[in-house]
Write an enzyme that holds these catalytic residues in place. Structure first.
Site, PDB file in Angstrom:
ATOM      1  N   ASP A  51       3.069  -9.336   9.264  1.00  0.00           N
ATOM      2  CA  ASP A  51       3.353  -7.927   9.022  1.00  0.00           C
ATOM      3  C   ASP A  51       4.759  -7.767   8.457  1.00  0.00           C
ATOM      4  O   ASP A  51       5.570  -8.698   8.489  1.00  0.00           O
ATOM      5  CB  ASP A  51       3.198  -7.127  10.314  1.00  0.00           C
ATOM      6  CG  ASP A  51       1.735  -6.884  10.652  1.00  0.00           C
ATOM      7  OD1 ASP A  51       0.878  -7.149   9.789  1.00  0.00           O
ATOM      8  OD2 ASP A  51       1.452  -6.430  11.782  1.00  0.00           O
ATOM      9  N   ASP A  82       0.820  -1.216   0.000  1.00  0.00           N
ATOM     10  CA  ASP A  82       0.000   0.000   0.000  1.00  0.00           C
ATOM     11  C   ASP A  82       0.852   1.263   0.000  1.00  0.00           C
ATOM     12  O   ASP A  82       0.348   2.345   0.317  1.00  0.00           O
ATOM     13  CB  ASP A  82      -0.915   0.009   1.236  1.00  0.00           C
ATOM     14  CG  ASP A  82      -2.293  -0.553   0.928  1.00  0.00           C
ATOM     15  OD1 ASP A  82      -2.484  -1.029  -0.201  1.00  0.00           O
ATOM     16  OD2 ASP A  82      -3.174  -0.527   1.809  1.00  0.00           O
ATOM     17  N   ASP A 142      -8.100  -7.132  13.276  1.00  0.00           N
ATOM     18  CA  ASP A 142      -7.735  -8.456  13.781  1.00  0.00           C
ATOM     19  C   ASP A 142      -8.650  -8.878  14.930  1.00  0.00           C
ATOM     20  O   ASP A 142      -9.130 -10.015  14.989  1.00  0.00           O
ATOM     21  CB  ASP A 142      -6.268  -8.466  14.213  1.00  0.00           C
ATOM     22  CG  ASP A 142      -5.896  -7.245  15.050  1.00  0.00           C
ATOM     23  OD1 ASP A 142      -6.811  -6.473  15.412  1.00  0.00           O
ATOM     24  OD2 ASP A 142      -4.703  -7.056  15.330  1.00  0.00           O
TER      25      ASP A 142
END
Length: 692
Positions: free
Chosen positions: A333, A274, A427
């Site tokens: 991540d 992103d 999450d």
């Protein structure tokens, strides 16, 4: 008479000294000689001579001690001057958190919260000056009944204007201020005790798990099939690495995921970028292309519009047509580095366990010893994983998904509604909805995934704001669904009261209100009291329990206690912002990373260096070097941060500590003093890495 053989011996008291640069110190002071003990039998002249010699020696001793004290004073003074110059330099070159372009809260909310703290600060300063004047007028600073006795014992005609004012102030305190303040203090104490009991029960559960050696074990058939290499057991696994402008860590995460020990034909890696920085996009594309040439099954996806932040990124990736061919999805991540056997230690738990929706693993930190801030974070997260996550996973099969280092059954995600962009804790959102659908979770405390802790207070503060505002957003949205869900009453109670209210709302509320507002106010309204066991003993016990999962951190138990109370300002502000949908409760700020690696990672990179040369990057070297030089130049011009709310609370607590010193409050004075110093250090951004 003195014998002739004793004429050459020393007389009186001798002193042996040595110089320890830069101070003098006395090493030995000998006992008196026989002549000193027989002064009465010696002539008057000898007696005066001995006394004169002893006086000179005593003078030398006193001078040496004075010199040593002066040296210590000089050292302490130089230390304070150095600290003062550092503070002045920070204040001169810094900027407040209100001047940042990427603010953490809506401006109106931030200003309102800061103004409330300033009101308490100025009120405390005014009351402190009033109490100082009363002290010199002879008023008592002890128990309230002594003050009332003094009021009733002095005839009204003999009171001057100040005595009249202070008399009415004491009566107002007793009649109007103390009762509501004491009631609020008692409510916070009850909440404090309930939360402490919850923490104690969690610790006992963790102790029971260790005692009985309880841990999730996959079925023997699954492990045997995996070791034998039968293709029938290796399920199709999709791996997703969401990232956004994280050029410091992308290489480590991609390399670690591409090195997973799993058949290449049964794995697909999605790099979900992103980033809005063209240079970062180019670097990540080249890294993906390099691994594609080496045979890795990896694809690069980039969104032009960053709608929904991480949740929108994951939702967009799950909409790809090829996702239907995969049974499980693992999420990492950008700063996470799974070990090569990660999938082999997690995926077997799903075999013949159709109710299992999630396998979560523990985080480990490559930079936990980098500075004091990372050490304190390690204490918190060690307790979170080893106690909270493990106990909830073993006894109720439910806990909050940590957003990374976990493997989901794709069917569980789809039946639960998939990723939603309605909160900043996507999450936790998916975990709650999956639990309401009847899916079970497993936490593996013995499987670790390396990652990086934020090293600056600014990055940690933004992270904590997101982590504590999001759950309150989610609570508002999920409460009707929890009430209507077809689950047991115990599960509803656990989710509403324990999971949301007690651990996400009550904890930051009482921590900030009790220790940062009520305790200082009781110094100026002494008729409302907080017992010493509330101020000292129970917090120390809870800190001791929190630090048990990280035993090497025991020397930091006092800084940990003070820092947790300091962070209550940010957590309380975030909790209120999320609960009432104010300010930045919907903002997502990516936590700044430094790209730390463990020693094992560095060794593996050296060993694989000749093989993993960057392909096709030569034409961009000049551009990359120019970008790095520009970044270094920019770092020199950036400013440090000054946090106004923390500074205001620091002066409030220090003022209250001075007031408690006048009334000899004992433990309250020391707590307020050190807590005020803690707020001062954090407010001046003197903890963690400096924000260049």
């Amino acid at each position: 008479m003195v014998p002739w053989w004793a004429k050459g011996s020393h007389k009186g008291t001798s002193v042996v000294v040595k110089m320890e640069n830069p101070n003098w110190s006395m090493v030995e002071l000998e006992a008196p000689s026989e002549e000193d003990l027989l002064i009465g039998s010696t002539p008057t002249g000898s007696r005066e001579k001995i006394r004169g010699k002893n006086a000179k020696q005593l003078t030398w001793v006193l001078l040496l001690k004075a010199h040593r004290a002066a040296g210590c004073l000089t050292s302490v003074t130089s230390t304070f001057l150095s600290f003062g110059s550092t503070v002045r330099r920070r204040v001169a070159s810094g900027r407040t958190d209100d001047n940042d372009i990427e603010t953490d809260e809506n401006k109106a909310v931030k200003t309102g919260f800061y103004n409330c703290i300033k009101v308490f600060l100025w009120l405390s300063l005014l009351l402190f000056c009033f109490e100082i004047a009363a002290y010199f007028k002879g008023w008592h600073f002890g128990a309230p009944n002594l003050q009332l006795q003094y009021i009733l014992s002095v005839p009204f005609g003999f009171k001057d204007l100040f005595d009249w004012l202070y008399t009415h102030w004491v009566l107002i305190r007793v009649g109007y201020l103390a009762p509501p303040l004491q009631f609020l203090a008692n409510v916070c104490i009850v909440l404090f005790l309930i939360q402490s009991m919850d923490r104690l029960i969690l610790c006992l559960g963790c102790f029971w798990i260790r005692l009985k050696k309880i841990k999730p074990i996959p079925k023997h058939e699954a492990v045997a099939d995996l070791e034998s290499g039968e293709d029938s057991f290796f399920p199709m696994v999709l791996i997703q690495i969401p990232m956004c402008n994280e050029k410091e860590v992308y290489q480590q995460s991609i390399a670690a995921v591409c090195s997973l020990d799993w058949p290449k034909s049964r794995i697909l890696i999605q790099v979900l970028d992103d980033s809005d920085d063209p240079m970062t996009q180019l670097l990540i594309k080249e890294e993906v292309h390099k691994w594609q040439q080496e045979g890795a099954h990896i694809v690069y996806r980039h969104r032009v519009l960053r709608d929904g932040y991480k949740a929108g990124n994951l939702k967009s990736a799950m909409s790809c047509s090829y996702v239907k061919d995969y049974e499980f999805v693992a999420i990492f991540d950008a700063d996470f580095q799974p070990s090569p056997d990660f999938l082999k230690r997690t995926v077997p738990h799903f075999k013949d366990n159709e109710d299992l929706g999630l396998v979560q693993t523990r985080w480990s930190f490559v930079n936990k010893d980098e500075n004091l801030l990372t050490r304190l974070q390690n204490i918190n997260l060690s307790f979170h994983f080893e106690v909270e996550q493990q106990v909830n996973g073993v006894f109720i099969n439910f806990f909050g998904f940590n957003g990374t280092a976990g493997v989901w059954r794709i069917k569980a995600l789809e039946e639960s509604g998939g990723w939603l962009e309605r909160t900043t804790v996507e999450d936790m959102d998916i975990a709650v909805r999956a639990h309401l659908r009847g899916w079970k979770f497993i936490f593996l405390n013995d499987v670790e995934c390396q990652c990086e802790l934020p090293e600056s207070y600014e990055a940690y503060r933004k992270q904590q704001h997101r982590w504590h505002s999001g759950p309150m957003q989610l609570f508002r949205l999920c409460l009707p669904d929890i009430i209507r869900a077809k689950i047991t009453v115990w599960k509803k109670f656990n989710m509403v009261f324990l999971f949301f209210l007690l651990r996400k709302l009550i904890l930051p509320f009482y921590s900030f209100t009790l220790f940062c507002i009520i305790l200082p106010m009781t110094m100026f309204v002494p008729e409302a009291e907080l017992p010493a066991w509330v101020v000292c003993y129970i917090p120390a016990t809870m800190s001791f329990l929190n630090i048990l999962p990280a035993p090497k951190s025991f020397p930091f138990i006092v800084p940990y206690l003070l820092f947790e109370n300091t962070m209550s300002v940010t957590k309380f502000n975030a909790m209120v912002s999320g609960l009432f949908q104010l300010g930045s409760s919907y903002e997502w700020v990516v936590t700044k990373k430094f790209g730390r690696s463990s020693e094992g990672d560095l060794v593996s990179l050296v060993e694989k260096g000749p093989k993993h040369q960057r392909v096709g990057s030569e034409p961009n070297l000049d551009e990359i070097q120019a970008d790095l030089k520009q970044e270094q130049k920019t770092r020199k011009t950036k400013h440090n941060r000054i946090y106004t709310k923390e500074l205001a609370l620091a002066f409030l607590l220090l003022t209250a500590s001075a007031r408690s010193l006048l009334s000899a409050q004992g433990i309250h004075f020391y707590f307020l003093l050190f807590q005020g110093i803690s707020f001062l250090l954090v407010g001046l951004d003197l903890i963690g890495e400096q924000v260049l």
